[in-house]
Design a protein around this motif. Structure first.
Motif, PDB file in Angstrom:
ATOM      1  N   TYR A 122     -10.001 -12.688 -10.456  1.00 36.31           N
ATOM      2  CA  TYR A 122     -10.653 -14.097 -10.416  1.00 36.31           C
ATOM      3  C   TYR A 122     -12.319 -13.421 -10.417  1.00 36.31           C
ATOM      4  O   TYR A 122     -12.735 -12.634 -10.006  1.00 36.31           O
ATOM      5  N   PHE A 162     -18.861 -19.064  -8.646  1.00 39.52           N
ATOM      6  CA  PHE A 162     -17.371 -19.394  -8.631  1.00 39.52           C
ATOM      7  C   PHE A 162     -16.459 -18.808  -7.342  1.00 39.52           C
ATOM      8  O   PHE A 162     -16.732 -17.915  -7.118  1.00 39.52           O
ATOM      9  N   THR A 163     -15.825 -19.953  -6.869  1.00 43.14           N
ATOM     10  CA  THR A 163     -15.405 -19.571  -5.495  1.00 43.14           C
ATOM     11  C   THR A 163     -14.012 -18.765  -5.826  1.00 43.14           C
ATOM     12  O   THR A 163     -13.565 -18.339  -4.771  1.00 43.14           O
ATOM     13  N   GLY A 164     -13.728 -18.610  -6.858  1.00 40.48           N
ATOM     14  CA  GLY A 164     -12.263 -17.924  -7.065  1.00 40.48           C
ATOM     15  C   GLY A 164     -12.371 -16.398  -6.580  1.00 40.48           C
ATOM     16  O   GLY A 164     -11.559 -16.071  -5.888  1.00 40.48           O
ATOM     17  N   LEU A 194      -1.567 -17.245  -9.399  1.00 36.90           N
ATOM     18  CA  LEU A 194      -2.329 -17.864 -10.226  1.00 36.90           C
ATOM     19  C   LEU A 194      -2.631 -19.186 -10.240  1.00 36.90           C
ATOM     20  O   LEU A 194      -2.156 -20.135  -9.532  1.00 36.90           O
ATOM     21  N   GLY A 195      -4.082 -19.499 -10.486  1.00 34.46           N
ATOM     22  CA  GLY A 195      -4.491 -20.882 -10.354  1.00 34.46           C
ATOM     23  C   GLY A 195      -5.699 -21.091 -11.158  1.00 34.46           C
ATOM     24  O   GLY A 195      -6.114 -20.189 -11.859  1.00 34.46           O
ATOM     25  N   ALA A 196      -6.603 -22.068 -10.746  1.00 37.02           N
ATOM     26  CA  ALA A 196      -7.857 -22.576 -11.197  1.00 37.02           C
ATOM     27  C   ALA A 196      -7.766 -23.194 -12.353  1.00 37.02           C
ATOM     28  O   ALA A 196      -8.879 -23.559 -13.012  1.00 37.02           O
ATOM     29  N   ASP A 233       1.705 -20.296  -7.867  1.00 37.01           N
ATOM     30  CA  ASP A 233       0.637 -21.025  -7.936  1.00 37.01           C
ATOM     31  C   ASP A 233      -0.149 -20.964  -6.806  1.00 37.01           C
ATOM     32  O   ASP A 233       0.279 -21.010  -5.659  1.00 37.01           O
ATOM     33  N   TYR A 253      -3.845 -23.108  -5.405  1.00 32.87           N
ATOM     34  CA  TYR A 253      -4.635 -24.668  -6.029  1.00 32.87           C
ATOM     35  C   TYR A 253      -5.789 -24.371  -5.130  1.00 32.87           C
ATOM     36  O   TYR A 253      -5.813 -24.245  -3.831  1.00 32.87           O
ATOM     37  N   GLY A 276     -12.139 -24.164  -2.146  1.00 32.98           N
ATOM     38  CA  GLY A 276     -12.119 -23.158  -3.010  1.00 32.98           C
ATOM     39  C   GLY A 276     -10.626 -23.099  -3.121  1.00 32.98           C
ATOM     40  O   GLY A 276      -9.823 -23.638  -2.628  1.00 32.98           O
ATOM     41  N   PRO A 277     -10.134 -21.817  -3.501  1.00 38.49           N
ATOM     42  CA  PRO A 277      -8.654 -21.392  -3.629  1.00 38.49           C
ATOM     43  C   PRO A 277      -8.292 -21.410  -2.255  1.00 38.49           C
ATOM     44  O   PRO A 277      -8.737 -21.211  -1.266  1.00 38.49           O
ATOM     45  N   THR A 299     -10.464 -35.784  -6.636  1.00 40.33           N
ATOM     46  CA  THR A 299     -10.491 -34.516  -7.383  1.00 40.33           C
ATOM     47  C   THR A 299     -10.395 -34.709  -8.761  1.00 40.33           C
ATOM     48  O   THR A 299     -10.598 -33.879  -9.670  1.00 40.33           O
ATOM     49  N   ASP A 325      -7.905 -34.613 -10.416  1.00 38.08           N
ATOM     50  CA  ASP A 325      -6.474 -33.928 -10.701  1.00 38.08           C
ATOM     51  C   ASP A 325      -5.446 -34.930 -10.327  1.00 38.08           C
ATOM     52  O   ASP A 325      -5.440 -35.600  -9.667  1.00 38.08           O
ATOM     53  N   ILE A 344      -0.173 -30.199 -11.565  1.00 39.60           N
ATOM     54  CA  ILE A 344      -1.433 -30.721 -12.083  1.00 39.60           C
ATOM     55  C   ILE A 344      -1.107 -31.086 -13.724  1.00 39.60           C
ATOM     56  O   ILE A 344      -0.900 -29.957 -14.380  1.00 39.60           O
ATOM     57  N   ARG A 396      -6.431 -33.151 -15.719  1.00 41.35           N
ATOM     58  CA  ARG A 396      -7.575 -33.791 -14.902  1.00 41.35           C
ATOM     59  C   ARG A 396      -7.837 -35.265 -15.696  1.00 41.35           C
ATOM     60  O   ARG A 396      -7.927 -35.159 -16.961  1.00 41.35           O
TER      61      ARG A 396
HETATM   62  O1  DLL Z   1     -10.939 -23.372  -9.631  1.00 37.02           O
HETATM   63  C1  DLL Z   1     -10.662 -22.807  -7.203  1.00 37.02           C
HETATM   64  C2  DLL Z   1      -9.716 -21.754  -7.475  1.00 37.02           C
HETATM   65  C3  DLL Z   1     -10.032 -20.464  -7.636  1.00 37.02           C
HETATM   66  C4  DLL Z   1      -8.314 -22.360  -7.389  1.00 37.02           C
HETATM   67  C5  DLL Z   1      -8.859 -19.635  -7.900  1.00 37.02           C
HETATM   68  C6  DLL Z   1      -7.335 -21.185  -7.600  1.00 37.02           C
HETATM   69  C7  DLL Z   1      -7.770 -20.006  -7.917  1.00 37.02           C
HETATM   70  P1  DLL Z   1     -13.302 -25.198  -9.100  1.00 37.02           P
HETATM   71  O2  DLL Z   1     -13.816 -24.232 -10.128  1.00 37.02           O
HETATM   72  O3  DLL Z   1     -14.049 -26.007  -8.323  1.00 37.02           O
HETATM   73  O4  DLL Z   1     -12.396 -24.406  -8.039  1.00 37.02           O
HETATM   74  O5  DLL Z   1     -12.150 -25.760 -10.146  1.00 37.02           O
HETATM   75  C8  DLL Z   1     -11.445 -26.798  -9.333  1.00 37.02           C
HETATM   76  O6  DLL Z   1      -9.588 -26.431 -11.168  1.00 37.02           O
HETATM   77  O7  DLL Z   1      -9.915 -29.562  -9.465  1.00 37.02           O
HETATM   78  C9  DLL Z   1      -8.401 -28.369 -10.713  1.00 37.02           C
HETATM   79  O8  DLL Z   1      -8.529 -29.121 -11.832  1.00 37.02           O
HETATM   80  C10 DLL Z   1      -8.429 -27.002 -11.442  1.00 37.02           C
HETATM   81  N1  DLL Z   1      -7.545 -26.153 -10.681  1.00 37.02           N
HETATM   82  C11 DLL Z   1      -7.658 -25.266  -9.582  1.00 37.02           C
HETATM   83  N2  DLL Z   1      -6.442 -24.910  -9.383  1.00 37.02           N
HETATM   84  C12 DLL Z   1      -5.456 -25.244  -9.994  1.00 37.02           C
HETATM   85  C13 DLL Z   1      -3.885 -24.965 -10.018  1.00 37.02           C
HETATM   86  C14 DLL Z   1     -11.509 -23.374  -8.325  1.00 37.02           C
HETATM   87  N3  DLL Z   1      -3.436 -24.055  -9.424  1.00 37.02           N
HETATM   88  C15 DLL Z   1     -10.562 -27.471 -10.340  1.00 37.02           C
HETATM   89  N4  DLL Z   1      -3.348 -25.931 -11.018  1.00 37.02           N
HETATM   90  C16 DLL Z   1      -9.465 -28.394  -9.746  1.00 37.02           C
HETATM   91  C17 DLL Z   1      -3.998 -26.694 -11.944  1.00 37.02           C
HETATM   92  C18 DLL Z   1      -5.954 -26.175 -11.076  1.00 37.02           C
HETATM   93  N5  DLL Z   1      -5.338 -26.773 -11.774  1.00 37.02           N
END
Ligand code: DLL
Length: 444
Positions: A145, A150-152, A221-223, A244, A246, A253-254, A313, A315, A334, A337
């Motif tokens: 990530y 970015f929080t990932g 996996l996510g984001a 997954d 989320y 964040g994640p 969100t 979502d 999800i 969005r």
């Molecule tokens: O994406 C946080 C993150 C980082 C989650 C790493 C998981 C892993 P943002 O950049 O603020 O934060 O984006 C958040 O990404 O509202 C969803 O639309 C989408 N999203 C995040 N996780 C998932 C997932 C990170 N597992 C936005 N499935 C959220 C589908 C996801 N969409």
């Protein structure tokens, strides 16, 4: 600690947090007391909340039971933008231990902050999510990530460290280097966006490396949205278990929710820290019941630097009963969005629907993008699905696959579109969150 490749641990061998095993009644009692504290804390410390609650005619003392949360006003991304940069913070700046921010590509960046305790809670919840997904202390974790605002990257990193893993902080990009390190360091688990893992697998194949032959056993996996079909693709290609994770920056964040490897049936929302709701995206006054599809809304229950009340969100998903962690409800996948929804001649469409259909057609690869155009002189929008064929497919095979995809989209989504099957490797590859939609329509 052994640095040899670890055998996958049985899913049941982990020691869980007490909050993962409590009853629903106990959890809801905890939620209520934390919620009452959070709304009062936000009202007292953040002028925006005081203003919004007052305008809405509600006071923190109105929150007597969990259902009373529905009386409180929503918070939106727009609120965070208006309060840019630090107006939403509930603690003085010297108590903010870290700041993250969204990229700001669609407007002003949204800024979020964490106290030391927030960072510890965050790491604990990411650790909990990783453990649920099969990762164990002592495993080597390749964290792809992106690091930075970015929080990932840093969120996943801190969680893997808190779990007791050996973290390889590679970040996103530099795919060749990622492959070398996977081969040399032999990690047990990889953390990445699903489309970036696909990029890595694809690049391995180009180098003549079988992606199923690496040391990797788990992927978290996510984001970005992904489908069961994509899970299957990645699990088979890489010989891994993919789960997954989320989350979103505004809420933490994640690690807001994480999926259990033994059930692989959607992410459990860690409800000791977040209270989820589903609302009707078009009529937000309607709070929907479990199982009903709508927009996910979160209220934080323990956050200090940035308490967040009823954050919309955008979502779209639904709440399902807990399984592997019975007290914690799961979220369905999800679907997309609300602001990523394509409205094509009156039909709503999400990229994940195309992914689901395309991946069931063996001749087609998971690499696709959607182009929206409005040809000159026409009033109708046109959708073109550009999708790469699999390496092994013949020209005749491609023609019939294109037709099948077009028909299946018409049947399952209701939209007419053009399908253009392109050469392997010709579409842009993901480095993190992949852009699927290219909107080339003239701006109104
Ligand atoms: O994406 C946080 C993150 C980082 C989650 C790493 C998981 C892993 P943002 O950049 O603020 O934060 O984006 C958040 O990404 O509202 C969803 O639309 C989408 N999203 C995040 N996780 C998932 C997932 C990170 N597992 C936005 N499935 C959220 C589908 C996801 N969409």
């Amino acid at each position: 600690m052994t640095l040899h490749a670890t055998e996958p641990a049985a899913a049941t061998d982990a020691v869980l947090d007490r909050e993962e095993t409590i009853s629903r009644d106990e959890l809801e009692a905890l939620q209520l007391s934390r919620l009452q504290h959070t709304v009062a804390y936000a009202y007292d410390r953040v002028p925006l909340y005081k203003r919004k609650f007052d305008e809405h005619g509600v006071h923190p003392t109105d929150l007597r039971e969990l259902a009373d949360l529905g009386k409180f006003p929503f918070t939106t991304k727009e609120d965070l933008r208006l309060e840019y940069p630090f107006g939403m913070f509930a603690v003085p700046q010297h108590e903010v231990a870290r700041i993250h921010a969204s990229s700001g590509t669609t407007g002003r960046a949204t800024v979020v902050g964490y106290t030391k305790k927030d960072l510890a809670d965050w790491a604990k919840l990411v650790a909990r999510s990783l453990r649920a997904s099969g990762v164990r202390p002592g495993m080597k974790v390749h964290n792809a990530y992106g690091y930075g605002l970015f929080t990932g990257g840093m969120g996943a990193h801190a969680g893997a460290e808190a779990l007791g893993c050996t973290v390889i902080p590679i970040s996103g990009g530099q795919t060749e280097r990622q492959i070398t390190l996977i081969q040399d360091f032999k990690p047990d688990a990889i953390l990445a966006t699903p489309t970036y893992l696909l990029t890595i697998a694809d690049a391995m194949m180009k180098q003549g490396i079988d992606p199923a032959s690496t040391s990797l056993k788990y992927a978290v996996l996510g984001a970005e949205p992904w489908t069961e079909e994509m899970r299957h693709e990645l699990e088979v290609t890489m010989n891994i278990k993919a789960c997954d994770i989320y989350g979103l920056s505004e809420v933490m964040g994640p690690g807001v929710a994480g999926e259990a490897v033994e059930t692989q049936d959607g992410s459990h929302i860690w409800e000791d820290h977040f209270r989820p709701e589903i609302i009707d995206a078009f009529d937000p006054t309607k709070v929907l019941g479990d199982g009903e599809h709508g927009e996910l809304v979160f209220t934080s229950l323990t956050k200090e630097a940035l308490p967040i009340i009823r954050y919309r969100t955008k979502d779209l998903t639904r709440l399902l009963p807990g399984t592997a962690r019975p007290a914690h409800r799961r979220m369905g996948r999800i679907t997309g969005r609300s602001d990523d929804m394509i409205i094509l001649r009156g039909v709503n469409l999400f990229p994940s629907q195309i992914e689901e259909i395309a991946l069931r057609i063996p001749e087609l690869s998971p690499h696709f993008q959607l182009e929206l155009t409005r040809p000159e002189g026409q009033r109708m929008d046109q959708l073109t699905v550009k999708i790469e064929r699999r390496e092994s497919v013949t020209v005749e095979g491609v023609a019939s696959a294109a037709k099948v995809l077009q028909q299946q989209i018409k049947i399952h989504v209701g939209s007419s579109c053009t399908v253009s099957v392109v050469e392997p490797g010709s579409l842009e590859r993901s480095n993190g969150k992949l852009r699927r939609i290219y909107d080339m329509r003239p701006k109104a």
